[in-house]
Design a protein around this motif. Structure first.
Motif, PDB file in Angstrom:
ATOM      1  N   SER A 156      18.745   8.592   1.443  1.00  0.00           N
ATOM      2  CA  SER A 156      18.817   7.548   0.182  1.00  0.00           C
ATOM      3  C   SER A 156      17.439   7.150  -0.011  1.00  0.00           C
ATOM      4  CB  SER A 156      19.831   6.533   0.700  1.00  0.00           C
ATOM      5  OG  SER A 156      19.561   5.503   1.609  1.00  0.00           O
ATOM      6  N   TYR A 157      17.486   6.596  -1.305  1.00  0.00           N
ATOM      7  CA  TYR A 157      16.439   5.725  -1.872  1.00  0.00           C
ATOM      8  C   TYR A 157      16.006   4.493  -0.713  1.00  0.00           C
ATOM      9  CZ  TYR A 157      13.464   3.007  -4.892  1.00  0.00           C
ATOM     10  OH  TYR A 157      12.312   2.082  -5.451  1.00  0.00           O
ATOM     11  N   ALA A 158      16.946   4.037  -0.404  1.00  0.00           N
ATOM     12  CA  ALA A 158      16.691   2.844   0.647  1.00  0.00           C
ATOM     13  C   ALA A 158      16.051   3.396   1.877  1.00  0.00           C
ATOM     14  CB  ALA A 158      18.102   2.254   0.930  1.00  0.00           C
ATOM     15  N   ASP A 159      16.463   4.392   2.288  1.00  0.00           N
ATOM     16  CA  ASP A 159      15.754   4.948   3.562  1.00  0.00           C
ATOM     17  C   ASP A 159      14.185   5.524   3.314  1.00  0.00           C
ATOM     18  OD1 ASP A 159      18.070   5.099   5.179  1.00  0.00           O
ATOM     19  OD2 ASP A 159      18.634   6.961   3.975  1.00  0.00           O
ATOM     20  N   PHE A 160      13.860   5.763   1.945  1.00  0.00           N
ATOM     21  CA  PHE A 160      12.254   5.850   1.609  1.00  0.00           C
ATOM     22  C   PHE A 160      11.770   4.429   1.560  1.00  0.00           C
ATOM     23  CE2 PHE A 160      13.019  10.190   1.565  1.00  0.00           C
ATOM     24  CZ  PHE A 160      11.694  10.942   0.958  1.00  0.00           C
ATOM     25  N   ARG A 161      12.442   3.708   0.901  1.00  0.00           N
ATOM     26  CA  ARG A 161      11.597   2.232   0.945  1.00  0.00           C
ATOM     27  C   ARG A 161      11.267   1.733   2.136  1.00  0.00           C
ATOM     28  NH1 ARG A 161       8.728   2.246  -2.755  1.00  0.00           N
ATOM     29  NH2 ARG A 161       8.428   0.244  -2.006  1.00  0.00           N
ATOM     30  N   THR A 162      12.486   1.833   3.175  1.00  0.00           N
ATOM     31  CA  THR A 162      12.208   1.522   4.436  1.00  0.00           C
ATOM     32  C   THR A 162      11.151   2.178   5.036  1.00  0.00           C
ATOM     33  OG1 THR A 162      14.630   0.757   4.836  1.00  0.00           O
ATOM     34  CG2 THR A 162      13.225   1.133   6.854  1.00  0.00           C
ATOM     35  N   ALA A 163      10.844   3.402   4.922  1.00  0.00           N
ATOM     36  CA  ALA A 163       9.576   4.093   5.502  1.00  0.00           C
ATOM     37  C   ALA A 163       8.373   3.876   4.637  1.00  0.00           C
ATOM     38  CB  ALA A 163       9.765   5.682   5.268  1.00  0.00           C
ATOM     39  N   PHE A 164       8.200   3.636   3.498  1.00  0.00           N
ATOM     40  CA  PHE A 164       6.938   3.079   2.943  1.00  0.00           C
ATOM     41  C   PHE A 164       6.835   1.723   3.276  1.00  0.00           C
ATOM     42  CE2 PHE A 164       7.311   5.956  -1.338  1.00  0.00           C
ATOM     43  CZ  PHE A 164       6.889   7.262  -0.254  1.00  0.00           C
ATOM     44  N   ASP A 165       7.765   0.938   3.452  1.00  0.00           N
ATOM     45  CA  ASP A 165       7.511  -0.490   3.853  1.00  0.00           C
ATOM     46  C   ASP A 165       6.901  -0.632   5.363  1.00  0.00           C
ATOM     47  OD1 ASP A 165       7.704  -3.369   3.747  1.00  0.00           O
ATOM     48  OD2 ASP A 165       8.818  -3.284   5.389  1.00  0.00           O
ATOM     49  N   ASP A 166       7.203   0.356   6.177  1.00  0.00           N
ATOM     50  CA  ASP A 166       6.726   0.607   7.537  1.00  0.00           C
ATOM     51  C   ASP A 166       5.158   1.032   7.368  1.00  0.00           C
ATOM     52  OD1 ASP A 166       7.451   1.090  10.578  1.00  0.00           O
ATOM     53  OD2 ASP A 166       6.075   2.747   9.981  1.00  0.00           O
ATOM     54  N   TYR A 167       4.927   2.114   6.316  1.00  0.00           N
ATOM     55  CA  TYR A 167       3.664   2.685   6.393  1.00  0.00           C
ATOM     56  C   TYR A 167       2.671   1.502   5.811  1.00  0.00           C
ATOM     57  CZ  TYR A 167      -0.329   5.192   4.138  1.00  0.00           C
ATOM     58  OH  TYR A 167      -1.376   5.686   4.043  1.00  0.00           O
ATOM     59  N   SER A 168       3.238   0.464   4.821  1.00  0.00           N
ATOM     60  CA  SER A 168       2.487  -0.469   4.337  1.00  0.00           C
ATOM     61  C   SER A 168       1.700  -1.525   5.453  1.00  0.00           C
ATOM     62  CB  SER A 168       3.005  -1.237   3.354  1.00  0.00           C
ATOM     63  OG  SER A 168       3.975  -2.010   3.856  1.00  0.00           O
ATOM     64  N   TYR A 198      -4.486  13.741  10.567  1.00  0.00           N
ATOM     65  CA  TYR A 198      -4.922  12.171  10.614  1.00  0.00           C
ATOM     66  C   TYR A 198      -3.815  11.476   9.811  1.00  0.00           C
ATOM     67  CZ  TYR A 198      -9.605  13.673  11.853  1.00  0.00           C
ATOM     68  OH  TYR A 198     -10.708  14.206  12.630  1.00  0.00           O
ATOM     69  N   ALA A 199      -2.710  12.115   9.504  1.00  0.00           N
ATOM     70  CA  ALA A 199      -1.707  11.461   8.993  1.00  0.00           C
ATOM     71  C   ALA A 199      -0.837  10.416   9.720  1.00  0.00           C
ATOM     72  CB  ALA A 199      -0.432  12.266   8.210  1.00  0.00           C
ATOM     73  N   GLU A 200      -0.228   9.305   9.240  1.00  0.00           N
ATOM     74  CA  GLU A 200       0.779   8.462   9.811  1.00  0.00           C
ATOM     75  C   GLU A 200       2.293   9.135   9.938  1.00  0.00           C
ATOM     76  OE1 GLU A 200       0.071   5.463  11.337  1.00  0.00           O
ATOM     77  OE2 GLU A 200      -2.033   6.083  10.949  1.00  0.00           O
ATOM     78  N   PHE A 201       3.059   9.165  10.902  1.00  0.00           N
ATOM     79  CA  PHE A 201       4.335   9.677  10.795  1.00  0.00           C
ATOM     80  C   PHE A 201       5.170   8.576  11.198  1.00  0.00           C
ATOM     81  CE2 PHE A 201       1.530  13.390  11.839  1.00  0.00           C
ATOM     82  CZ  PHE A 201       2.244  14.351  11.563  1.00  0.00           C
ATOM     83  N   TYR A 202       6.360   9.204  10.680  1.00  0.00           N
ATOM     84  CA  TYR A 202       7.672   8.012  10.547  1.00  0.00           C
ATOM     85  C   TYR A 202       8.782   8.775  10.738  1.00  0.00           C
ATOM     86  CZ  TYR A 202      11.279   4.851   8.927  1.00  0.00           C
ATOM     87  OH  TYR A 202      12.201   3.978   8.834  1.00  0.00           O
ATOM     88  N   MET A 242       0.769  -0.950  -0.193  1.00  0.00           N
ATOM     89  CA  MET A 242      -0.111  -0.004   0.012  1.00  0.00           C
ATOM     90  C   MET A 242       0.912   1.352   0.015  1.00  0.00           C
ATOM     91  SD  MET A 242      -2.886   1.035   2.698  1.00  0.00           S
ATOM     92  CE  MET A 242      -1.709   1.292   4.256  1.00  0.00           C
ATOM     93  N   THR A 243       0.607   2.012  -0.893  1.00  0.00           N
ATOM     94  CA  THR A 243       1.542   3.293  -1.211  1.00  0.00           C
ATOM     95  C   THR A 243       0.747   4.481  -0.687  1.00  0.00           C
ATOM     96  OG1 THR A 243       2.756   2.481  -3.028  1.00  0.00           O
ATOM     97  CG2 THR A 243       2.865   4.863  -2.678  1.00  0.00           C
ATOM     98  N   PRO A 244       1.099   5.370   0.080  1.00  0.00           N
ATOM     99  CA  PRO A 244       0.322   6.563   0.570  1.00  0.00           C
ATOM    100  C   PRO A 244       0.173   7.586  -0.792  1.00  0.00           C
ATOM    101  CG  PRO A 244       2.584   6.766   1.398  1.00  0.00           C
ATOM    102  CD  PRO A 244       2.493   5.531   0.826  1.00  0.00           C
ATOM    103  N   ALA A 245      -1.119   7.974  -0.902  1.00  0.00           N
ATOM    104  CA  ALA A 245      -1.220   8.804  -1.911  1.00  0.00           C
ATOM    105  C   ALA A 245      -0.692  10.309  -1.884  1.00  0.00           C
ATOM    106  CB  ALA A 245      -2.871   9.353  -2.019  1.00  0.00           C
ATOM    107  N   HIS A 246      -0.557  10.892  -0.605  1.00  0.00           N
ATOM    108  CA  HIS A 246       0.017  12.278  -0.268  1.00  0.00           C
ATOM    109  C   HIS A 246       0.968  12.103   0.666  1.00  0.00           C
ATOM    110  CE1 HIS A 246      -0.618  16.605   0.452  1.00  0.00           C
ATOM    111  NE2 HIS A 246       0.569  16.551   0.109  1.00  0.00           N
ATOM    112  N   VAL A 247       2.176  12.306   0.462  1.00  0.00           N
ATOM    113  CA  VAL A 247       3.493  12.121   1.294  1.00  0.00           C
ATOM    114  C   VAL A 247       3.997  13.518   1.513  1.00  0.00           C
ATOM    115  CG1 VAL A 247       5.723  11.132   1.589  1.00  0.00           C
ATOM    116  CG2 VAL A 247       3.940   9.916   0.508  1.00  0.00           C
ATOM    117  N   GLY A 248       4.091  13.586   2.743  1.00  0.00           N
ATOM    118  CA  GLY A 248       4.583  14.963   3.355  1.00  0.00           C
ATOM    119  C   GLY A 248       6.191  14.577   3.855  1.00  0.00           C
ATOM    120  N   VAL A 249       7.313  15.464   3.569  1.00  0.00           N
ATOM    121  CA  VAL A 249       8.708  15.021   4.173  1.00  0.00           C
ATOM    122  C   VAL A 249       9.090  16.246   4.852  1.00  0.00           C
ATOM    123  CG1 VAL A 249      11.068  14.280   3.185  1.00  0.00           C
ATOM    124  CG2 VAL A 249       9.090  13.477   1.861  1.00  0.00           C
ATOM    125  N   ILE A 250       9.714  16.081   5.808  1.00  0.00           N
ATOM    126  CA  ILE A 250      10.338  17.265   6.689  1.00  0.00           C
ATOM    127  C   ILE A 250      11.693  16.980   6.526  1.00  0.00           C
ATOM    128  CG2 ILE A 250      10.373  18.409   8.770  1.00  0.00           C
ATOM    129  CD1 ILE A 250       7.640  17.225   9.389  1.00  0.00           C
TER     130      ILE A 250
END
Length: 230
Positions: free
Chosen positions: A210-222, A196-200, A1-9
Motif C-alpha cells: 500500500s501507499y502507507a507501506d511505501f511512506r514507511t519505507a521512505f521515512d526509514d530511508y530519510s 551501494y544502495a540502502e535496503f529495506y 530526504m527522498t532517494p533519487a533512484h528506487v528499486g522495488v523487488i
C-alpha cells in the motif's frame, strides 16, 4: 530526504495466493497492476528513477494470462497517463516472450516513451551475474575488433570503463531498494547498480503493498546515514 533512484523487488506472490485461496496467475496479474500504483507513489514522493522487478518463478511469461497482464502495464507506459509523465521507459532482460523485440537492455528503445518526467525500468527474466559476464565479453569483442591488445585492455580496465558495456550501463546508481515479501533474502537485483544502495525489507507481500507501506519505507530511508560501502 527522498532517494533519487528506487528499486522495488515484488515477491511473495505464490504464498499470498495460497493463503488467500486464489490462483497464482491471478495474484501475479494483481502484482503486475501494482507496478502502476508504485509508479504513481514514487512520482508523488519526488523519485526521479524507478526500477521494478517481479519475483514469481512459479509463473511463466509463456502463460497467456501473464502476457495479458503485462500488456496492460506496458500500454500505460507506451501511451502514458495524466498523473505521471514518463521520461524514459526501459525493459531490462528477456522481453521477447511479451512480443517486444530486444531493446538493448537498459537503453532506450525507439518504440518506447522518451521525454520529461520519471524514468521507469522494468526487469524481466534478468540474471545479474550474467550481465557482468556479458559486459566483459562485449568489451573484449570490441577491443578485438579495434585491434587493441589484451595487455592494453587490462591496463585500461576500471569500473567506469566496464560499465559502458553493461546492459544497465545507462541507468543511474540505485539509492534505495525495497524488498516486498515474507521471505527475507535479496535476489540478483542489478548488482552493479545497487552495490551501494540502502535496503529495506518488509514482510508485506507484493499483492498487498500500500501507499502507507511505501511512506514507511521512505521515512526509514530519510533517517539513514549512507556510507556507500565504507
Amino acid at each position: 530526504m527522498t532517494p533519487a533512484h528506487v528499486g522495488v523487488i515484488l515477491g511473495g506472490t505464490a504464498l499470498w495466493a495460497q493463503s488467500n485461496g486464489t490462483l497464482t496467475l491471478e495474484a501475479y496479474s494483481r502484482v503486475c497492476a501494482k507496478q502502476i500504483e508504485i509508479v504513481e507513489w514514487c512520482w508523488a514522493a519526488g523519485v526521479t528513477e524507478l526500477t521494478l522487478q517481479i519475483l514469481a518463478p512459479e509463473v511463466s511469461l509463456a502463460e497467456k494470462q501473464a502476457v495479458v497482464a503485462w500488456e496492460q502495464v506496458l500500454d500505460h507506459f507506451r501511451l502514458g497517463w495524466p498523473t505521471v509523465p514518463v521520461a524514459s521507459f526501459n525493459l531490462i532482460g528477456g522481453n521477447e516472450a511479451l512480443g517486444y523485440s530486444a531493446t538493448n537492455s537498459g537503453r532506450r528503445a525507439d518504440d518506447l516513451r522518451d521525454g520529461p518526467g520519471l524514468i521507469v525500468n522494468l526487469i524481466l527474466e534478468y540474471e545479474g551475474l550474467q550481465e557482468i559476464v556479458n559486459g566483459v565479453r562485449r568489451m573484449l569483442a570490441t577491443a578485438r575488433a579495434a585491434g587493441t591488445s589484451l595487455a592494453e585492455v587490462v591496463a585500461d580496465l576500471d569500473s567506469a570503463n566496464l560499465e559502458k558495456f553493461l546492459d544497465t550501463g545507462s541507468l543511474a546508481p540505485i539509492d534505495f531498494v525495497i524488498r516486498a515479501s515474507a521471505v527475507a533474502f535479496v535476489p540478483e537485483f542489478l548488482p552493479w547498480k545497487s552495490v551501494y544502495a540502502e535496503f529495506y525489507l518488509t514482510s508485506v507481500p507484493a499483492p498487498e503493498l500500500s501507499y502507507a507501506d511505501f511512506r514507511t519505507a521512505f521515512d526509514d530511508y530519510s533517517h539513514r546515514k549512507r556510507r556507500f560501502g565504507r
